[in-house]
Write a protein that holds these residues in place. Structure first.
Motif, PDB file in Angstrom:
ATOM      1  N   MET A 386      25.876  68.432  28.135  1.00  0.00           N
ATOM      2  CA  MET A 386      25.806  66.970  28.224  1.00  0.00           C
ATOM      3  C   MET A 386      26.279  66.486  29.587  1.00  0.00           C
ATOM      4  SD  MET A 386      25.082  64.019  26.997  1.00  0.00           S
ATOM      5  CE  MET A 386      24.521  64.593  25.400  1.00  0.00           C
ATOM      6  N   TYR A 406      30.150  64.124  22.198  1.00  0.00           N
ATOM      7  CA  TYR A 406      28.910  64.814  21.846  1.00  0.00           C
ATOM      8  C   TYR A 406      29.201  66.053  20.999  1.00  0.00           C
ATOM      9  CZ  TYR A 406      24.449  67.252  22.434  1.00  0.00           C
ATOM     10  OH  TYR A 406      23.267  67.915  22.209  1.00  0.00           O
ATOM     11  N   CYS A 468      20.499  63.156  21.464  1.00  0.00           N
ATOM     12  CA  CYS A 468      21.707  63.408  20.666  1.00  0.00           C
ATOM     13  C   CYS A 468      21.357  63.542  19.186  1.00  0.00           C
ATOM     14  CB  CYS A 468      22.714  62.278  20.865  1.00  0.00           C
ATOM     15  SG  CYS A 468      23.427  62.182  22.522  1.00  0.00           S
ATOM     16  N   SER A 472      21.549  67.082  17.020  1.00  0.00           N
ATOM     17  CA  SER A 472      22.415  67.076  15.839  1.00  0.00           C
ATOM     18  C   SER A 472      21.637  67.514  14.602  1.00  0.00           C
ATOM     19  CB  SER A 472      23.004  65.678  15.619  1.00  0.00           C
ATOM     20  OG  SER A 472      23.839  65.300  16.692  1.00  0.00           O
TER      21      SER A 472
END
Length: 644
Positions: A386, A406, A468, A472
């Motif tokens: 990130m 993150y 993101c 995830s």
């Protein structure tokens, strides 16, 4: 005469087995007068209650059996969850790895600091030992019970963190690998399957929920670890000595040395705005800092966390329970028929010594290997991914705290996948959910390079949010695999040996722990070297000489000493040159997508187990009788049969 002895011994062995199962009615099976006085005395002695040892009373398998009246099964989810909450900490290791890679330089890596790959791979070692120890010690865990296994695990796991802190203090990479990798990894393997199997005995009607509840703690371990370790590091950190924005220095083997006020030479590093943006510490200025004058605080933080984890896991080992046999009988009766009145399928079990001969075992193992490689690879580098990929594109959004957050985003995905997909699998079936994991992951990893390119072009927060969210989701698929797999194995191979069978399955998890992070880090390093060489071709040699004080032909020495990095080269390249940093992980994403296609094919081929692999009543009876006969009598029987 020999035949008579053999027959008599067989009858005695049968009675011995019955006396062990039903001590009060053992002699109703056979007339005692048909046996000799010696044999009758031996059988009568075995009918007497055995004296309970200290180990059996407080630590052994019988010590964890709940009271007959205790039926609060949801309360029994707390000890397994607590144990897995602790051993799930390695998923947040990237929060520590960044600090360990700057232990000397503090603001940026010094020449003697470890590389990101060196301090990231201990996560691979810990999960490699996780699967290896779970497979090797599966039978031993069944023998000694969950309390001993989990208690020993707490000492190993917490002790590994403490040893890692010592390794950071002494700057010993072998101690880092031995502590966090080997010792904590062994502790992780010891505490992984016993809590799952214990909770599944409380929920025979909801195996997916039981395994999901336990492994949910494993997935949420980094949610506790990351903020805790960040807080402790900030408390124990010591700021380095600042020398100013300008400084006269000399270069030696690519390292920068400055003369101090007392006349001594000290190695220094230069931190620019991009370097400082990656730090969680505020108030630092661009310029030169003395190497080794500060401390990241990682040493003390790891030692404190190790002590806390040991205490918590020992508590979980003390509280763990399995249901009383009468509770199990009542649950089995209630599950005799489903709500429609249809008889439930008869339980069939594949023995732990047989399971690795089934093709279904290897199909699931290959699926676990590929899906685990992708998820573990992302988790091993999530914070630097990130910060490096998007820190320069969106500096106002992607700060050091955002990069740490993150990690928590991926941890939430891991946690949500372990409970959410576990519940879904109880309703739609494990096979359908696994198909969603494999084909869904293939599409996700193929989409990541495109999303990165959109962020680079638009410099917008929307594609960053999509990145993101999709990463995830990919991690949630990995979490779902680990949550559902024990129940999936129970469906295929039976619940009787699910703990030991799952331990063997975790060998694939060990391979994934090495494959995923190693692949991503290796491809990232290759991409970084290629990017630096590309930038060097575009740099004016005169400007390079002015910036670094040496000819461009000596760039390799500067790279080796970590004096020259991509962000420092970007300060002197022409303005129209694009920063290659955001695209360094694209090759990794495409490679992992290839693994997902293998996972889809491997799982598609998993079908019902051939009945020839199931345990039969005859085999169980034969094995049980043989196990109960003393070794001396086995030898006599064999000699009598041979002579006859």
């Amino acid at each position: 005469m020999h035949l008579h002895n053999v027959s008599l011994r067989s009858v005695a062995n049968t009675v011995r087995l019955n006396s062990l199962r039903h001590p009060l009615s053992s002699f109703s099976v056979i007339d005692k007068r048909s046996l000799s006085q010696t044999q009758t005395a031996k059988l009568s002695t075995q009918s007497l209650p055995e004296k309970t040892s200290f180990f059996d009373k407080y630590l052994g398998p019988k010590s964890v059996v709940a009271n007959e009246k205790f039926k609060a099964r949801w309360l029994m989810a707390v000890p397994p969850f607590l144990a897995h909450l602790c051993i799930g900490a390695p998923y947040g290791w990237s929060a520590v790895a960044g600090h360990l890679s700057k232990e000397y330089g503090f603001v940026c890596s010094a020449a003697n600091d470890w590389t990101l790959a060196q301090v990231s791979l201990p996560m691979s070692v810990v999960f490699f030992l996780h699967g290896l120890s779970a497979a090797a010690l599966g039978k031993w865990q069944m023998k000694v019970g969950p309390r001993v296994a989990m208690g020993l695990s707490g000492l190993c796991f917490g002790g590994g963190f403490a040893l890692t802190g010592i390794g950071a203090c002494t700057h010993s990479l072998p101690l880092i690998y031995l502590g966090f990798g080997v010792l904590s990894g062994t502790g992780l393997g010891l505490a992984y399957t016993p809590p799952i199997q214990a909770l599944m005995t409380w929920f025979p009607d909801r195996k997916g929920v039981a395994s999901g509840l336990t492994i949910m703690g494993f997935g949420s371990g980094s949610l506790l670890f990351v903020p805790s370790v960040n807080y402790l590091i900030s408390k124990f950190a010591k700021m380095p000595t600042y020398l100013g924005q300008t400084l006269d220095y000399t270069l030696k083997d690519g390292k920068m040395f400055a003369s101090l006020s007392d006349g001594s030479l000290a190695e220094v590093v230069y931190a620019n705005a991009a370097d400082l943006a990656k730090l969680s510490h505020k108030g630092l200025s661009e310029g030169y800092y003395i190497v080794g004058s500060g401390s990241t605080g990682a040493t003390s933080a790891l030692m404190v966390i190790g002590a806390v984890y040991s205490a918590a896991m020992l508590t979980a080992a003390t509280l763990i329970r399995v249901p009383h046999p009468k509770y199990t009988e009542e649950m089995n009766k209630s599950m005799a028929t489903v709500s429609t009145g249809t008889p439930v399928k008869v339980e069939r079990n594949v023995h732990v010594d047989t399971v690795m001969r089934t093709p279904q075992f290897y199909g699931l193992a290959a699926t676990l290997l590929c899906l685990g490689s992708g998820g573990m690879g992302l988790l091993s580098v999530c914070k630097p991914l990130m910060a490096d990929t998007f820190g320069g594109l969106l500096p106002d959004i992607v700060t050091a705290s955002f990069a740490s957050s993150y990690i928590l985003m991926l941890s939430v995905g891991n946690l949500g996948g372990r409970i959410g997909w576990g519940v879904l699998s109880d309703y739609v079936g494990r096979r359908k959910v696994f198909h969603m994991f494999t084909f869904g992951s293939l599409g996700l990893y193929l989409s990541f390079p495109f999303i990165v390119s959109q962020i680079a072009q638009t410099k917008s927060a929307l594609p960053l949010a999509i990145f993101c969210g999709t990463t995830s989701l990919a991690v949630s698929f990995m979490g779902g695999v680990y949550a559902i797999l024990p129940a999936y194995e129970a469906d295929l191979f039976g619940p009787k040996y699910v703990g030991a069978n799952h331990g063997r399955m975790l060998l694939a998890s060990s391979a994934a722990a090495i494959t995923g992070p190693s692949m991503i880090l290796s491809l990232r390093n290759m991409g970084e070297k290629s990017a630096i060489n590309g930038l060097l071709e575009k740099v004016d040699p005169a400007i390079f000489q002015q910036k670094f004080g040496v000819d461009i032909s000596q760039a390799d020495e500067l790279i080796k000493a970590k004096t020259m990095t991509i962000n420092k080269l970007m300060e002197i390249v022409p303005a129209n040159v694009q920063d290659p940093t955001p695209f360094m992980y694209n090759t990794s994403f495409y490679s992992i997508a290839g693994l997902m296609s293998v996972a889809a094919l491997a799982h598609y081929m998993v079908g019902p187990v051939n009945p020839e692999y199931y345990e039969t009543e005859e085999n169980i009876e034969s094995k049980s009788i043989t196990d109960e006969i003393p070794e001396s009598e086995k030898l006599v029987d064999a000699a009598d049969k041979k002579s006859s």
